[in-house]
Design a protein around this motif. Structure first.
Motif, PDB file in Angstrom:
ATOM      1  N   VAL A  51      41.122  40.951  47.848  1.00 40.75           N
ATOM      2  CA  VAL A  51      39.687  41.194  47.722  1.00 40.75           C
ATOM      3  C   VAL A  51      39.413  41.865  46.380  1.00 40.75           C
ATOM      4  O   VAL A  51      40.123  42.790  45.994  1.00 40.75           O
ATOM      5  CB  VAL A  51      39.201  42.115  48.864  1.00 40.75           C
ATOM      6  CG1 VAL A  51      37.755  42.522  48.674  1.00 40.75           C
ATOM      7  CG2 VAL A  51      39.409  41.467  50.218  1.00 40.75           C
ATOM      8  N   THR A  52      38.369  41.402  45.682  1.00 43.22           N
ATOM      9  CA  THR A  52      37.904  42.058  44.462  1.00 43.22           C
ATOM     10  C   THR A  52      36.392  42.207  44.577  1.00 43.22           C
ATOM     11  O   THR A  52      35.689  41.236  44.889  1.00 43.22           O
ATOM     12  CB  THR A  52      38.261  41.239  43.207  1.00 43.22           C
ATOM     13  OG1 THR A  52      39.677  41.093  43.147  1.00 43.22           O
ATOM     14  CG2 THR A  52      37.782  41.932  41.940  1.00 43.22           C
ATOM     15  N   THR A  62      27.609  43.583  43.488  1.00 38.63           N
ATOM     16  CA  THR A  62      27.135  42.525  42.594  1.00 38.63           C
ATOM     17  C   THR A  62      28.073  41.326  42.585  1.00 38.63           C
ATOM     18  O   THR A  62      27.678  40.248  42.161  1.00 38.63           O
ATOM     19  CB  THR A  62      26.968  43.037  41.148  1.00 38.63           C
ATOM     20  OG1 THR A  62      28.221  43.526  40.678  1.00 38.63           O
ATOM     21  CG2 THR A  62      25.930  44.140  41.084  1.00 38.63           C
ATOM     22  N   SER A  63      29.306  41.528  43.061  1.00 35.78           N
ATOM     23  CA  SER A  63      30.251  40.415  43.094  1.00 35.78           C
ATOM     24  C   SER A  63      31.318  40.690  44.146  1.00 35.78           C
ATOM     25  O   SER A  63      31.760  41.823  44.315  1.00 35.78           O
ATOM     26  CB  SER A  63      30.909  40.255  41.720  1.00 35.78           C
ATOM     27  OG  SER A  63      31.918  39.285  41.767  1.00 35.78           O
ATOM     28  N   LEU A  64      31.710  39.620  44.822  1.00 40.74           N
ATOM     29  CA  LEU A  64      32.783  39.684  45.812  1.00 40.74           C
ATOM     30  C   LEU A  64      33.597  38.412  45.661  1.00 40.74           C
ATOM     31  O   LEU A  64      33.038  37.314  45.691  1.00 40.74           O
ATOM     32  CB  LEU A  64      32.220  39.771  47.235  1.00 40.74           C
ATOM     33  CG  LEU A  64      33.208  39.575  48.380  1.00 40.74           C
ATOM     34  CD1 LEU A  64      34.237  40.696  48.415  1.00 40.74           C
ATOM     35  CD2 LEU A  64      32.471  39.489  49.710  1.00 40.74           C
ATOM     36  N   SER A  65      34.899  38.576  45.476  1.00 46.83           N
ATOM     37  CA  SER A  65      35.741  37.382  45.429  1.00 46.83           C
ATOM     38  C   SER A  65      36.964  37.602  46.302  1.00 46.83           C
ATOM     39  O   SER A  65      37.470  38.723  46.440  1.00 46.83           O
ATOM     40  CB  SER A  65      36.140  37.050  43.988  1.00 46.83           C
ATOM     41  OG  SER A  65      36.859  38.110  43.412  1.00 46.83           O
ATOM     42  N   LEU A  66      37.389  36.508  46.916  1.00 51.81           N
ATOM     43  CA  LEU A  66      38.537  36.528  47.814  1.00 51.81           C
ATOM     44  C   LEU A  66      39.600  35.590  47.263  1.00 51.81           C
ATOM     45  O   LEU A  66      39.287  34.497  46.800  1.00 51.81           O
ATOM     46  CB  LEU A  66      38.125  36.074  49.215  1.00 51.81           C
ATOM     47  CG  LEU A  66      36.973  36.833  49.861  1.00 51.81           C
ATOM     48  CD1 LEU A  66      36.581  36.175  51.176  1.00 51.81           C
ATOM     49  CD2 LEU A  66      37.340  38.282  50.080  1.00 51.81           C
ATOM     50  N   SER A  67      40.852  36.011  47.353  1.00 53.50           N
ATOM     51  CA  SER A  67      41.938  35.139  46.917  1.00 53.50           C
ATOM     52  C   SER A  67      42.155  34.059  47.973  1.00 53.50           C
ATOM     53  O   SER A  67      41.744  34.220  49.128  1.00 53.50           O
ATOM     54  CB  SER A  67      43.217  35.947  46.718  1.00 53.50           C
ATOM     55  OG  SER A  67      43.763  36.304  47.973  1.00 53.50           O
ATOM     56  N   PRO A  68      42.795  32.955  47.623  1.00 53.04           N
ATOM     57  CA  PRO A  68      43.068  31.914  48.617  1.00 53.04           C
ATOM     58  C   PRO A  68      43.885  32.441  49.811  1.00 53.04           C
ATOM     59  O   PRO A  68      43.704  31.976  50.934  1.00 53.04           O
ATOM     60  CB  PRO A  68      43.847  30.864  47.837  1.00 53.04           C
ATOM     61  CG  PRO A  68      43.446  31.067  46.413  1.00 53.04           C
ATOM     62  CD  PRO A  68      43.198  32.542  46.274  1.00 53.04           C
ATOM     63  N   GLN A  69      44.735  33.423  49.579  1.00 55.98           N
ATOM     64  CA  GLN A  69      45.552  33.978  50.668  1.00 55.98           C
ATOM     65  C   GLN A  69      44.716  34.780  51.658  1.00 55.98           C
ATOM     66  O   GLN A  69      45.159  35.057  52.768  1.00 55.98           O
ATOM     67  CB  GLN A  69      46.672  34.871  50.106  1.00 55.98           C
ATOM     68  CG  GLN A  69      47.699  34.137  49.286  1.00 55.98           C
ATOM     69  CD  GLN A  69      47.225  33.828  47.866  1.00 55.98           C
ATOM     70  OE1 GLN A  69      46.269  34.402  47.360  1.00 55.98           O
ATOM     71  NE2 GLN A  69      47.905  32.879  47.229  1.00 55.98           N
TER      72      GLN A  69
END
Length: 175
Positions: A51-52, A62-69
């Motif tokens: 998670v970032t 303002t932003s949320l990104s998830l790795s494929p895992q």
């Protein structure tokens, strides 16, 4: 000549230039604090990099990104990881905001006290829960719920039953 702040000034023009220099320095400091606050954006990843999150100075996501895992995690665990990472990022943004304001107004200023009063309480570090070994040993972690109570069978109606209700009868003989 004596000035209201307890100092002696020989030349009023010198005193005025000194005040202008102080005002200019304070204005420059305020402009720098404004720029620092505007740029107080925090991007933080969870320890496992699944998670970032990025938050603005006010703690807004303002932003949320998830790795494929991240897809391999159960939804509740992933949600918890997102929230934990978000809380850490907002804490860092709040700490930086306090640092910027303390540099401008002083650590003991009313402005810093006000900002502190608007921040959510800090999370206490909670110890990790102890593992539940009951499943390993075949022992249920909680006793099974008791079965529902069986309803009592109704009393059969006999031919001698005249339907009279004996609840309101005075059995003491005082009536």
């Amino acid at each position: 000549m004596t000035v209201p702040f307890g100092g002696n000034v020989r030349d009023p023009q010198e005193w005025m230039r000194d005040q202008e220099r102080r005002s200019a320095a304070l204005l420059a400091k305020a402009e720098q604090a404004k720029a620092d606050l505007e740029n107080n954006v925090v991007t933080l990843s969870s320890p496992d990099r699944l998670v970032t999150v990025t938050v603005n100075p006010g703690g807004g996501l303002t932003s949320l990104s998830l790795s494929p895992q991240a897809q391999e995690r159960p939804p509740a665990q992933l949600a918890s990881l997102i929230m934990s990472t978000y809380r850490k990022a907002t804490t860092r943004a709040a700490d930086r905001t306090l640092e910027i304001m303390a540099g401008l107004t002083g650590e003991d200023s009313d402005a810093v006290d006000f900002i502190k009063s608007t921040l959510p309480p800090r999370e206490e570090q909670q110890p990790a829960p102890e593992p539940d070994d009951s499943a390993r040993f075949g022992v249920p972690s909680e006793p099974p719920p008791a079965p529902p109570a069986k309803p009592r069978p109704s009393r059969p109606v006999s031919d001698d039953d005249d339907g009279e209700d004996f609840q309101h009868v005075d059995w003491t003989g005082r009536s």
